[in-house]
Enzyme design. Sequence first.
Site, mmCIF file in Angstrom:
data_model
loop_
_atom_site.group_PDB
_atom_site.id
_atom_site.type_symbol
_atom_site.label_atom_id
_atom_site.label_comp_id
_atom_site.label_asym_id
_atom_site.label_seq_id
_atom_site.Cartn_x
_atom_site.Cartn_y
_atom_site.Cartn_z
ATOM 1 C CD GLU A 55 -1.448 -2.298 2.086
ATOM 2 O OE1 GLU A 55 -2.270 -2.907 2.774
ATOM 3 O OE2 GLU A 55 -0.220 -2.594 2.050
ATOM 4 C CB CYS A 78 -0.860 -3.675 8.730
ATOM 5 S SG CYS A 78 0.138 -2.293 8.169
ATOM 6 C CB ALA A 158 11.582 -34.047 -12.506
ATOM 7 C CG ASP A 204 22.211 -35.425 -8.636
ATOM 8 O OD1 ASP A 204 22.802 -36.303 -9.284
ATOM 9 O OD2 ASP A 204 20.985 -35.432 -8.429
ATOM 10 C CD GLU A 255 14.854 -28.613 -7.197
ATOM 11 O OE1 GLU A 255 15.857 -28.684 -7.907
ATOM 12 O OE2 GLU A 255 14.216 -27.555 -7.003
#
Length: 323
Positions: A55, A78, A158, A204, A255
């Site tokens: 804001e 707020c 994945a 990795d 992940e």
Amino acid sequence: MGSLTDRRWIGAALALAERGRGRTVPNPNVGCIIVAQDRVVGRGWTQPGGRPHAEAMALAEAGTKSRGATCYVTLEPCAHVSARGPGCTDLLIEAGVARVVAAIGDPDPRTDGAGLDRLRSAGIATAVEVRADEARRSMAGFLTRRSLGRPHVTLKLATSLDGRIAMTDGTSRWITGAPARAHAHLERSRHDAILIGRGTLDVDAPTLDVRLAGLEMRALRRLLLSRGEAPPGWEVVPHPAAIAALADVDHLLVEGGAQAAAAFLAADLVDRLLLYRAPILIGSGKPALGDIGLTGLDAAHGVWRLHDSRMLGSDRLEVYERS
């Protein structure tokens, strides 16, 4: 709820709110638009570190054009003054806005309805619960921290069509194509911290950075699920429940790998699933999950609902949320 006009402008404010996601703790990522005569005169979103508020940014851009205008904001303004800045309700009153539309109320006990009450007492019209579900999703980290005392957790997987995340020898580059990997990096940029297991680190050695043009500076805190020591630049999380003690982490991305994912699912600490599936079959490779403590199929049903599904190149992304 809300008129078509209100929904339209709250939608624009929600889009702005996404610019701050993952960078505003301990405050929520809020978006705000000031509209006068159906034209945007000011816009803002919560800045890194939580200040200035959305804001304040929008009002500063609008200047005197905010008088008589409507403020569209994704969270109730707020009502408290802090050492870091004034309350947004006071700023809106001083600016002379005529109306404030908030997507949702603020659960912070220092505000929690008091902000809208103060605006109404000053003669400013108010409305709330406009595109509320989308706003709650946008500020899921802040709201989860308030309601459950821990970060909002997204688990990313994945996999191949047959649910494998790597070949038997651990080779996993690349299961998914470039568009899916780019989307995964965008998701990284929207979180405060990223967590992997010891096995993924050892195999990795991932950097876990954000490799997208314009977002390279989004450096996430790197967390390691382990009861041992962490290498330099990493923080140890000894068990999933310990995430509640993480300071300044409202959005957490888990992940990898299979054991870390299983540990968070078994602890019932996953709020959102990102499932990237490539149109390939691997066979006897490494499974996406280890044991999650499931004792019967009945307990597996009704837990997740599909929120989004789309193609990313030749791969499919499915986003699931807790029912």
